[in-house]
Design a protein around this motif. Structure first.
Motif: not given
Length: 635
Positions: A155-163, A167-178, A180-184
């Motif tokens: 999806x172009x994510x770096x770390x788990x920074x999903x689409x 640009x200014x986002x910091x360390x945080x809890x996020x929901x994984x893109x489907x 990404x979950x399919x790839x895992x």
């Protein structure tokens, strides 16, 4: 922002370094990290590393461990911050990044434990926000990250920074893109077991690093790499934010770089030195771009798309068109084992000897029929002595329900066998109490392997391959019970060497998924190559007259410009191929590891084969129902 100085790089907005393979690329990254650590040691300061997980950086960590064991590198002055962790996740889980980092790096080096930082997936929801703020503060307190290592998701994510990440986002809890979950899903033995959330460093956190190295291996990453390097900056592809960074390198193998303009269509970037392969590639590309048959392309078409110097060198479009048309025509054959008593000077395979001994290597017990079932049937129908070598048991791809179904049958058949019934009861109890992602017991692994063996034999019988021609190698590297396998060994190579020397095949077919650096297909191919080289070194006579043909797996097909043999499949044989795939019942309806395509394997194979035929037809070749493509390996 990166400013390229060579014309051929003018589409690239990030400095991109291409290596021949992932091993060489990993060594270059490991050397750069080691140089930083040594430099900081000389200065008496700390080296701060941002680290990634997943298959991409594994070889980098292997090299760093090697440097340390050889006494060339100490990690006493190193501080690390990992990018992310699934949430929730116990640190001792086989899926945790804590365990991953310990197994691949930290347990093997002299880093101080208090200098290791990995996001905690075992927090309560109330603790997460403060924890993330503290993680950011810790990075600032040590002066920021010197080198940040990244992979990239589809999806172009770096770390788990999903689409959608900013640009200014910091360390945080996020929901994984489907996606990404399919790839895992393969790591967790099913998508349903993959956590839906993760803690990740933000894009802004990553961008604050003084140096960023993003690594990518394999054709599966080529499309998203092209978007990240050459595309517009947009939140839907977070990796494009890296174009803003002043010191960012993309380190790629050739497969991951294959969609970049300078590799895929270099004539659009600069004037080219035209060789036979590039002329063929460019002509096919132009034909498909303009939706024109090859023989209809004009001088103006070539000039308009950056190939004016080609026309100047060759003389006219007509000459180029006819040359490429004939090359393609000669790849098409209905005789994959060679046509007896025929002129074979323009055919991909030799007429003699006939019949041939044909050995098909199948990494998993169904790759043979999925990937080249039509060709296999043709070889059998034309009288060749066809053998199939099933390289691995494929046991981890069998659902637990399949084991129980077979146990029910076996229990009824063996009613009077108390020892067997007791063993079956133990297996059922294990499966009933098995946790998501837990490794199977040796007995369950054995039963799952037997299920797949039985299915492979059923497919062989259907295709007309004698059961004694089915060889179940059960290569040791695969038998871990986990998705992560052991490195290939001399034993794997020797097993393959012995089979080859026993059969002395005239032609070999093998899965040519070269772009997968850590998957089973690639390791299986490496084992074949090593066995062939050993045979060559031993001056075995028969190897001089053996052709090796590479097919592609269920995920993608060769590019037509690369194909050296294309075998047409008629409607009747297409139906027979699908029926052969159906014999693998444990993989029917729903596969354990579906990848990014949710269709069944027979549907993927049918569509892929039809698409290949349609592409040949659009180029001006004869119209066929379907086709399977092969590339010859010269060793």
């Amino acid at each position: 922002m990166y400013q390229p100085y060579q014309e051929e790089l003018r589409f690239e907005k990030i400095r991109t370094i291409i290596h021949g393979d992932s091993d060489a690329a990993s060594l270059s990254v490991a050397n750069e990290i080691a140089s930083l650590i040594k430099q900081k040691q000389e200065q008496g300061t700390k080296a701060v590393l941002g680290l990634a997980t997943g298959s991409t950086p594994v070889k980098v960590y292997d090299y760093l461990v090697q440097f340390h064991k050889e006494g060339r590198l100490s990690f006493k002055n190193v501080i690390t911050f990992n990018l992310d962790e699934y949430f929730p996740m116990e640190p001792d889980s086989i899926h945790s990044y804590v365990r991953f980092m310990n197994e691949h790096l930290f347990d093997h080096i002299d880093i101080e434990p208090h200098n290791v930082h990995i996001p905690d997936g075992n927090l309560s929801m109330d603790e997460v926000r403060k924890y993330c703020d503290d993680y950011e503060e810790k990075i600032k307190n040590v002066g920021g990250i010197d080198i940040q290592v990244l992979g990239i998701g589809r999806t172009g994510h770096i770390g788990f920074n999903e689409p959608g990440s900013t640009l200014n986002s910091k360390t945080r809890l996020i929901r994984l893109d489907r996606v990404t979950r399919l790839d895992a899903a393969s790591d967790f033995f099913g998508e349903e077991n993959v956590p839906k959330r993760a803690i990740t460093m933000g894009v802004g956190t990553i961008m604050n690093a003084r140096k960023i190295i993003l690594m990518a291996w394999g054709e599966g990453k080529s499309s998203i790499i092209q978007q990240a390097v050459e595309g517009e900056i947009k939140e839907s592809v977070p990796a494009t934010f890296l174009q803003h960074h002043e010191n960012c390198d993309f380190v790629l193998d050739e497969a991951a770089a294959s969609s970049l303009t300078r590799i895929k269509t270099p004539w659009l970037a600069t004037e080219c030195d035209w060789d036979e392969k590039l002329i063929k590639t460019a002509t096919i590309w132009l034909s498909e771009k303009l939706n024109k048959a090859i023989l209809k392309l004009t001088n103006e078409d070539y000039n308009e798309y950056g190939m004016g110097n080609l026309i100047a060198e060759i003389g006219s479009a007509e000459q180029i068109n006819l040359k490429v048309f004939n090359q393609l025509q000669h790849t098409i054959t209905g005789w994959p084992g060679g046509k007896p008593n025929a002129d074979d000077s323009q055919r991909p395979e030799r007429a003699k000897p006939h019949p041939k001994t044909s050995l098909i290597f199948s990494p998993h017990p169904d790759d043979d029929v999925i990937s080249m079932g039509g060709t296999l049937l043709r070889l059998v129908d034309q009288g060749h002595d066809v053998h199939v070598a099933y390289q691995t048991s494929g046991n981890i791809a069998v659902f637990d329900d399949e084991v129980i179904r077979f146990l029910d049958f076996a229990t009824d058949v063996q009613k009077d066998n108390k020892d067997l019934r007791k063993k079956f009861k133990e297996v059922r109890e294990f499966l009933a109490n098995k946790k998501p992602g837990e490794l199977d017991s040796p007995e369950v692994q054995q039963f799952k392997g037997l299920i797949r063996k039985g299915e492979a034999l059923a497919a062989c019988r259907y295709c007309g391959v004698p059961e004694e021609n089915a060889h179940f190698q059960n290569l040791p590297f695969y038998e871990t019970g986990a998705v992560r396998k052991k490195p290939l060994s001399d034993e794997d190579v020797q097993i393959t060497y012995d089979l080859l020397n026993k059969l002395k095949p005239h032609q070999i077919f093998a899965a040519g998924d070269l772009s997968d650096p850590h998957g089973t297909h690639r390791v299986c191919l490496q084992i074949i190559f090593k066995a062939l080289e050993k045979l060559k070194e031993d001056r075995v006579e028969w190897i001089r007259n053996c052709y090796v043909w590479l097919y592609r797996g269920a995920w993608q097909e060769w590019d037509i410009a690369d194909m050296e043999m294309a075998v047409p499949i008629g409607p009747k044989d297409m139906a027979r191929k699908i029926n052969a795939i159906f014999k693998h019942q444990s993989q029917k309806d729903s596969a354990m590891f579906p990848g990014n395509d949710e269709r069944e394997f027979w549907q993927r194979a049918e569509q892929r084969n039809k698409d290949t035929a349609n592409r040949y037809n659009a180029l001006g070749m004869a119209e066929y129902e379907a086709m399977e493509g092969f590339v010859r390996y010269h060793f």
